[in-house]
Scaffold this active site. Structure first.
Site, PDB file in Angstrom:
ATOM      1  N   HIS A  91     -28.447  21.535 -98.857  1.00 38.25           N
ATOM      2  CA  HIS A  91     -28.018  22.931 -98.981  1.00 38.25           C
ATOM      3  C   HIS A  91     -26.639  22.894 -99.610  1.00 38.25           C
ATOM      4  O   HIS A  91     -25.802  22.061 -99.252  1.00 38.25           O
ATOM      5  CB  HIS A  91     -27.986  23.599 -97.613  1.00 38.25           C
ATOM      6  N   GLY A 145     -37.004  21.705 -91.452  1.00 35.33           N
ATOM      7  CA  GLY A 145     -37.394  20.305 -91.484  1.00 35.33           C
ATOM      8  C   GLY A 145     -38.674  19.996 -90.744  1.00 35.33           C
ATOM      9  O   GLY A 145     -39.449  19.121 -91.152  1.00 35.33           O
ATOM     10  N   ASP A 170     -29.868  31.639-100.549  1.00 35.22           N
ATOM     11  CA  ASP A 170     -30.275  31.125 -99.244  1.00 35.22           C
ATOM     12  C   ASP A 170     -29.541  31.851 -98.119  1.00 35.22           C
ATOM     13  O   ASP A 170     -30.159  32.298 -97.148  1.00 35.22           O
ATOM     14  CB  ASP A 170     -30.001  29.625 -99.166  1.00 35.22           C
TER      15      ASP A 170
END
Length: 338
Positions: free
Chosen positions: A107, A133, A190
């Site tokens: 990220h 994840g 994001d």
């Protein structure tokens, strides 16, 4: 938009290289296990004696402190929490990172907002899976993959994109698509998506719906089923084929309510607040706020998290989920294991 797949990514780019995964949390455990299953040499960097260290050891990885793992790794992927990554980088990673190595992030937060500034001789890339994840790992194990975004920050060796694509293929992203972007675009979209829609907007909407029904005298269990439990059913249809696919599956009554009442809930006031949130992300205001919140010991974060955990819908949900024994089977998230 440029997309890459397994055929475009050569895993041989990682042959003879050791990949160091720093952080064995949600993303880290998935990256490490998927890469190992893809034949890549992987070591893990973690805090000595911590639960993640113990989990990584139990999963069969060689584990060492972040600095030593960085020294060992030719490719170093930081999957550490955003709020501690810069401190760990300065204290342990920066002294060990060397020119010609590859430094990755899952990220772009710390790179985009200038909290981490790698030396010019270090290749810098981002591989950002578009999913938690635990999903990255579970889909990989089923022979599938979560799409990922790829970007290059620095490329002194001239092959950083190729190494990043090999890494993305190694975690399974090439099975569904690796989309090229920039670190800025990934970071800002994001953060906005998390805050305004996926996490903040969605949970606030569900909680408000639950409270509205309970305040009107309806049973909390009914409110939970209608505003929270059924959310997964609707999202699954959208995930599979878009909003139109979902509308095809529901009743005409539900669809009429959808198209006529939905815009009243998410009207211009909500859209203006979304624009404000986006401006806070773009300007760095949110990043500064979060960094200061972390340095102060997370008082607001902890208080609001605790308030959410104590909300009546959580207790109602626990009781109702207890009636559905199948939910405990093959859990994606097992806090004792991953």
């Amino acid at each position: 938009m440029k997309a890459y797949y397994d055929k475009d990514a050569d895993l041989k780019r990682l042959e003879g290289k050791t990949v160091a995964i720093l952080g064995y949390g949600s993303q880290g455990h998935a990256h490490a296990q998927n890469l190992r299953d893809s034949g890549v040499d992987v070591v893990v960097g973690e805090l000595p004696g911590s639960p993640p260290w113990q989990k990584a050891e139990a999963d069969g990885f060689k584990v060492s402190p972040a600095g030593k793992a960085t020294h060992t790794g030719d490719v170093v992927m930081m999957t550490l929490p955003d709020e501690i990554m810069a401190d760990v980088y300065r204290a342990e990673i920066a002294p060990e990172i060397r020119d010609g190595s590859y430094l990755g992030v899952a990220h772009g937060f710390n790179l985009h907002y200038g909290q981490i500034r790698p030396p010019e001789g270090v290749n810098v890339f981002m591989v950002a899976p578009k999913g938690p994840g635990h999903i990255v790992r579970s889909l990989f194990a089923r022979g599938e993959g979560v799409p990922a975004l790829v970007a290059v920050g620095q490329d002194p060796s001239g092959d950083t994109l190729q190494v990043a694509l090999a890494y993305a293929r190694g975690i399974g992203a090439g099975r569904s698509g690796i989309i090229e972007t920039t670190i800025r675009e990934e970071t800002e979209t994001d953060l906005f998506g998390e805050q305004a829609v996926l996490c903040g907007g969605l949970t606030a909407l569900m909680q408000a719906g639950f409270e509205t029904l309970v305040e009107a005298g309806y049973a909390p269990e009914m409110a939970y089923f209608e505003c929270i439990h059924e959310m997964k059913l609707i999202i699954d249809f959208i995930y599979e084929g878009g909003i139109s696919n979902m509308r095809y599956t529901i009743s005409n009554t539900a669809q009429y309510g959808d198209v006529t009442r939905g815009p009243r809930v998410i009207g211009e006031a909500a859209r203006e607040e979304m624009r404000k949130i986006l401006r806070e992300v773009q300007s760095g205001e949110f990043a500064r706020e979060w960094i200061l919140e972390t340095k102060a010991g997370k008082p607001v974060f902890n208080a609001l998290t605790r308030k959410g955990e104590e909300h009546p819908l959580e207790e109602v949900g626990r009781r109702l989920r207890g009636l559905m024994s199948w939910l405990a089977k093959d859990r994606l998230v097992d806090r004792d294991r991953n």
